[in-house]
Design a protein around this motif. Sequence first.
Motif, PDB file in Angstrom:
ATOM      1  N   THR A   9      55.264  22.486  28.088  1.00  0.00           N
ATOM      2  CA  THR A   9      54.000  22.072  27.473  1.00  0.00           C
ATOM      3  C   THR A   9      53.574  20.735  28.054  1.00  0.00           C
ATOM      4  OG1 THR A   9      54.384  23.244  25.391  1.00  0.00           O
ATOM      5  CG2 THR A   9      52.844  21.404  25.339  1.00  0.00           C
ATOM      6  N   ALA A  28      48.214  25.424  34.003  1.00  0.00           N
ATOM      7  CA  ALA A  28      47.976  26.625  33.201  1.00  0.00           C
ATOM      8  C   ALA A  28      48.223  27.882  34.030  1.00  0.00           C
ATOM      9  CB  ALA A  28      46.558  26.617  32.651  1.00  0.00           C
ATOM     10  N   ASN A  33      51.966  25.585  29.049  1.00  0.00           N
ATOM     11  CA  ASN A  33      51.005  25.385  27.967  1.00  0.00           C
ATOM     12  C   ASN A  33      50.322  24.052  28.232  1.00  0.00           C
ATOM     13  OD1 ASN A  33      51.945  27.720  26.515  1.00  0.00           O
ATOM     14  ND2 ASN A  33      53.708  26.500  25.878  1.00  0.00           N
ATOM     15  N   GLU A  54      44.865  31.038  20.739  1.00  0.00           N
ATOM     16  CA  GLU A  54      46.076  31.645  21.280  1.00  0.00           C
ATOM     17  C   GLU A  54      46.037  31.476  22.795  1.00  0.00           C
ATOM     18  OE1 GLU A  54      44.350  36.215  21.461  1.00  0.00           O
ATOM     19  OE2 GLU A  54      45.651  35.614  19.811  1.00  0.00           O
ATOM     20  N   ASN A  56      47.610  29.867  26.476  1.00  0.00           N
ATOM     21  CA  ASN A  56      48.317  28.665  26.905  1.00  0.00           C
ATOM     22  C   ASN A  56      47.403  27.486  27.207  1.00  0.00           C
ATOM     23  OD1 ASN A  56      47.221  29.764  29.270  1.00  0.00           O
ATOM     24  ND2 ASN A  56      48.895  28.988  30.544  1.00  0.00           N
ATOM     25  N   MET A  57      46.149  27.515  26.748  1.00  0.00           N
ATOM     26  CA  MET A  57      45.240  26.393  26.983  1.00  0.00           C
ATOM     27  C   MET A  57      44.521  25.982  25.700  1.00  0.00           C
ATOM     28  SD  MET A  57      43.458  27.100  30.696  1.00  0.00           S
ATOM     29  CE  MET A  57      42.499  28.492  30.109  1.00  0.00           C
ATOM     30  N   ARG A  58      44.422  24.668  25.519  1.00  0.00           N
ATOM     31  CA  ARG A  58      43.617  24.092  24.436  1.00  0.00           C
ATOM     32  C   ARG A  58      42.920  22.864  25.020  1.00  0.00           C
ATOM     33  NH1 ARG A  58      46.019  27.839  22.637  1.00  0.00           N
ATOM     34  NH2 ARG A  58      46.830  28.202  20.535  1.00  0.00           N
ATOM     35  N   THR A  77      48.478  18.786  20.012  1.00  0.00           N
ATOM     36  CA  THR A  77      49.367  19.461  20.959  1.00  0.00           C
ATOM     37  C   THR A  77      50.546  20.102  20.238  1.00  0.00           C
ATOM     38  OG1 THR A  77      48.760  17.846  22.669  1.00  0.00           O
ATOM     39  CG2 THR A  77      50.729  19.173  23.058  1.00  0.00           C
ATOM     40  N   PHE A  81      51.410  23.980  20.259  1.00  0.00           N
ATOM     41  CA  PHE A  81      52.529  24.430  21.098  1.00  0.00           C
ATOM     42  C   PHE A  81      53.916  23.981  20.613  1.00  0.00           C
ATOM     43  CE2 PHE A  81      48.862  23.751  24.116  1.00  0.00           C
ATOM     44  CZ  PHE A  81      48.554  25.107  24.260  1.00  0.00           C
TER      45      PHE A  81
END
Length: 266
Positions: A9, A28, A33, A54, A56-58, A77, A81
């Motif tokens: 992450t 990514a 993540n 949902e 692996n990216m925010r 974060t 994750f």
Amino acid sequence: MTFSIEGKTAIVTGAANGVGLAIARRFADKGANVMFADMDEKRLVKECGKLPDEGNMRYFAGDLRERLSMANLLSATLDAFDRVDILVNGSRQMLPSDPLDLDDESVPQLLDQNLTTALRLSQIVAKRMIKQAEGSEGGQAGSIVNLSSIAARRTHPSLLGYSVSCAALDQMTRSLAVAMAPHRIRVNAVAFGSVMSSSLKETLKEHRSYRTDIEDHTPMGRIAAPAEVAETVQFLASEGAGFMTGQILTVDGGRTLLDPVAAPAH
């Protein structure tokens, strides 16, 4: 030896454009993540789109010069994750400086943005990395990568504030590397030369001669792509660089090998 960051992450600041965006995207794509962090929410939305809760990216929008925003970034974060393994301090600012102007505020502004913010965020994230590693033995607890510049080693009067902040960031990298080594956290930096970021593209539109200046003073004769810096950052973040800490890797096409006197530093 592996350069994989899959399943890790990462928080990447300055991720709305340029090199920071290239790093976040690469991470990514390679299975990490990633929390894309930047002050420019509109740009984050444009680049990231409306991300689902949902995958692996925010993204996180906030002014990371404020301590509360840093705490909220870490919380966001962890909510998404559960942990953080990598921090890339990619949020940077460049302002012109007038060394003889007593009212020029570029030096304190750039020290705040390019140095102090990276230091405070590194401290906050490192504490979390240390907590996560409690009870475990061997392996790294975390990796921090700072984005610096060859301006730290070159002299250009109109870039006084930027050069000073980058030089300070390099020394911060070395100091934190020693302080965090007992906690199994590695701290390194990438100092790069001219990279074809969105800001440089705009500059080259206004000053077409700059491209020739840059290429003439770069042995490899070209401007780097953001992805080329991102690849180096991935290496430093990965277990493949597991015995490297306190290092400033230069990605500049050989530019700092030449006499810097009178050479433009874009």
